[in-house]
Scaffold this motif. Structure first.
Motif, PDB file in Angstrom:
ATOM      1  N   LEU A 154       4.397   8.727   1.108  1.00  0.00           N
ATOM      2  CA  LEU A 154       3.746   7.634   0.384  1.00  0.00           C
ATOM      3  C   LEU A 154       3.773   6.382   1.254  1.00  0.00           C
TER       4      LEU A 154
ATOM      5  N   ARG B 247       0.142  17.535 -12.450  1.00  0.00           N
ATOM      6  CA  ARG B 247      -0.632  16.615 -11.609  1.00  0.00           C
ATOM      7  C   ARG B 247      -2.102  16.613 -12.016  1.00  0.00           C
TER       8      ARG B 247
ATOM      9  N   ARG C 131      -4.048  13.260 -13.758  1.00  0.00           N
ATOM     10  CA  ARG C 131      -5.256  12.682 -13.150  1.00  0.00           C
ATOM     11  C   ARG C 131      -6.432  12.728 -14.119  1.00  0.00           C
TER      12      ARG C 131
ATOM     13  N   THR D  21       9.355  16.975  -2.838  1.00  0.00           N
ATOM     14  CA  THR D  21       7.953  16.532  -2.770  1.00  0.00           C
ATOM     15  C   THR D  21       7.304  16.933  -1.465  1.00  0.00           C
ATOM     16  N   ARG D  22       7.945  16.643  -0.348  1.00  0.00           N
ATOM     17  CA  ARG D  22       7.360  16.977   0.952  1.00  0.00           C
ATOM     18  C   ARG D  22       7.378  18.483   1.176  1.00  0.00           C
TER      19      ARG D  22
ATOM     20  N   GLU E 126       2.029  15.408  -4.896  1.00  0.00           N
ATOM     21  CA  GLU E 126       1.278  14.167  -4.674  1.00  0.00           C
ATOM     22  C   GLU E 126       1.513  13.189  -5.825  1.00  0.00           C
TER      23      GLU E 126
ATOM     24  N   ASP F 273       2.224   9.597  -7.880  1.00  0.00           N
ATOM     25  CA  ASP F 273       1.822   8.194  -7.751  1.00  0.00           C
ATOM     26  C   ASP F 273       3.014   7.326  -7.378  1.00  0.00           C
TER      27      ASP F 273
ATOM     28  N   SER G 172       1.670   5.409  -4.031  1.00  0.00           N
ATOM     29  CA  SER G 172       0.496   5.934  -3.343  1.00  0.00           C
ATOM     30  C   SER G 172      -0.497   4.814  -3.033  1.00  0.00           C
ATOM     31  N   GLN G 173      -1.429   5.093  -2.135  1.00  0.00           N
ATOM     32  CA  GLN G 173      -2.430   4.094  -1.757  1.00  0.00           C
ATOM     33  C   GLN G 173      -3.254   3.649  -2.966  1.00  0.00           C
ATOM     34  N   GLU G 174      -3.721   4.611  -3.747  1.00  0.00           N
ATOM     35  CA  GLU G 174      -4.561   4.286  -4.906  1.00  0.00           C
ATOM     36  C   GLU G 174      -3.796   3.441  -5.922  1.00  0.00           C
ATOM     37  N   THR G 175      -2.556   3.799  -6.172  1.00  0.00           N
ATOM     38  CA  THR G 175      -1.763   3.051  -7.148  1.00  0.00           C
ATOM     39  C   THR G 175      -1.429   1.667  -6.621  1.00  0.00           C
TER      40      THR G 175
END
Length: 459
Positions: free
Chosen positions: A127, A242, A246, A268-269, A274, A276, A296-299
């Motif tokens: 992230l 997930r 979404r 996770t990895r 994926e 948030d 995350s980028q979007e969040t």
């Protein structure tokens, strides 16, 4: 001629606690003294929960060993319930802490070490943006607050029997299909049904139904439940959660405070999740109180839209309602760098996971040889013995089958035999310093415990 009736489990617990009291007079006296000034006997009320009847008072902890004030040593598989996953007093952390203590511990300003830490967190866990807190509880609270802020919703969906630190929304379980408080937590005036939704872990239909109403801001979950007995995740369940989050505009927090023991990038990895938000704590700074959450980028873009960066023409920037003046302090940053750079390495994880597998296999051999209806679950560097034939699928199965009396007896027996495990259930954690000899010592002690039960007609 008279014969002695076999002892009950309660009688065996009494016997083990008497043995413990007789061999730990200094700890026992200290506990009585502590009760005069601490609300629940010790600095934390958690400390009263050890099965000996009172806690050990620690003189020193080093590597995978703990030494008490009565001069006894223990193989420590509890490791501070994960806070000591790096081992006790690891050299890299000790040296980093000493250097930073001489340079100042907390200034509410960043150090250059933080640049390396931020880059490594992003590389390791996947992230891009991070915030530091003083505990995983605070990290979860911060992520929940952000989720409510950007979704405009109020409810948090959790899984029955979960544990996420002191997060109020997670102090719950399902009871008679209603939201109730879990694990004997006392009511405190909060109507938890107003802030929480609760479903059973691995229940696909219940997750879909709970999210369909459109009032859940965020799902808070461990990828594998570890605090209510280890409950493995059903095939496809994480992908399903997930997809459903979404589809319904719900955010997802993966709390890896425990499952960070799965590998260098956590569960996770390892499994390509994926989230948030990604949360971890306890182990991440080598025993120095700390928590982290990644975004995350979007969040992150949604958060920035709600609360922009500082406008230099304003006297004050917006307060996000999370964190504190000690969050991200220089001492925590220095020890976190040492942990990520030198301790939670791929080579050390390989060693820890191999020892967890060795312990699990040893316990399984004892169980099979004695034809006991018990099982052992191993996930990454931790393992757990449970007194049921197969792993539970959800919290309801744990409640229905858990043998709390037998767990207490085992824990008290372990303490008398020089082994410490997590006092809340029989979970073992490896650190880099744990040796094969220490693991094999557990197998012998566990075999001795089973022999005791068989002699008394209990197993």
């Amino acid at each position: 001629m008279t014969t002695t009736a076999p002892a009950t489990i309660d009688e065996l617990i009494d016997r083990e606690q008497q043995r413990f009291a007789q061999s730990h007079p200094v700890s026992r006296a200290n506990w009585e003294r502590g009760k005069q000034h601490f609300l629940y006997g010790g600095p934390s009320h958690w400390m009263r929960r050890w099965a000996g009847g009172f806690p050990l008072y620690v003189d020193e902890a080093k590597g995978a060993r703990l030494f008490d004030v009565d001069g006894k040593s223990y193989v420590d598989f509890c490791l501070g319930d994960t806070g000591g996953m790096c081992g006790h007093a690891p050299e890299a952390v000790t040296q980093a802490a000493m250097r930073q203590l001489q340079r100042g511990t907390t200034t509410m300003l960043p150090t250059e070490d933080s640049l390396w830490v931020g880059e490594e967190l992003a590389r390791r866990f996947g992230l891009p943006y991070w915030t530091l807190t003083t505990s995983a509880t605070d990290a979860n609270r911060g992520a929940i607050r952000f989720a409510r802020m950007v979704t405009g919703r109020d409810k948090v969906l959790v899984f029955s029997g979960c544990y996420h630190g002191g997060v109020e929304e997670a102090h719950v379980e399902l009871r008679d299909s209603k939201v109730a408080l879990r694990n004997m937590i006392h009511p405190n005036g909060v109507d938890h049904s107003r802030v929480s939704k609760v479903v059973e872990f691995n229940d696909f239909d219940a997750v879909r139904a709970a999210l369909a109403e459109g009032d859940v801001a965020v799902v808070l979950m461990e990828p594998v439940m570890t605090n209510f007995g280890m409950i493995p995740v059903a095939e496809g369940f994480l992908d399903f959660v997930r997809e459903e989050t979404r589809r319904t505009g719900t955010l997802l927090i993966i709390d890896e405070t425990h499952t960070i023991s799965s590998g260098p990038g956590g569960y996770t990895r390892l499994h390509g999740l994926e989230p948030d938000f990604f949360v971890a704590g306890k182990a991440i700074a080598g025993g120095i109180p700390a928590g982290i959450f990644g975004v995350s980028q979007e969040t992150a873009e949604k958060i920035w839209a709600a609360v922009p960066y500082v406008n230099p023409r304003q006297r004050q920037s917006a307060h996000l309602g999370i964190g504190g003046t000690l969050a991200g302090n220089a001492l925590t940053i220095a020890t976190m760098k040492a942990v990520l750079e030198s301790i939670l390495t791929p080579a050390n994880y390989d060693r820890m996971i191999a020892n967890a597998q060795r312990l699990a296999e040893g316990a399984r051999r004892v169980i099979a040889a004695n034809e006991l209806p018990w099982h052992v679950t191993q996930i990454g560097a931790r393992a757990e013995i449970m007194f049921t034939p197969r792993p539970p699928r959800n919290g309801a199965e744990v409640i229905a089958t858990r043998r709390g009396d037998l767990e207490t007896l085992l824990h008290a027996f372990y303490m008398n035999e020089g082994i410490l495990v997590t006092p809340f259930h029989t979970m073992f954690l490896m650190c880099p310093a744990t040796t094969q000899a220490e693991v094999d010592h557990h197998t012998r002690v566990f075999e001795k415990f089973v022999a005791l039960l068989k002699a008394e007609g209990i197993a």
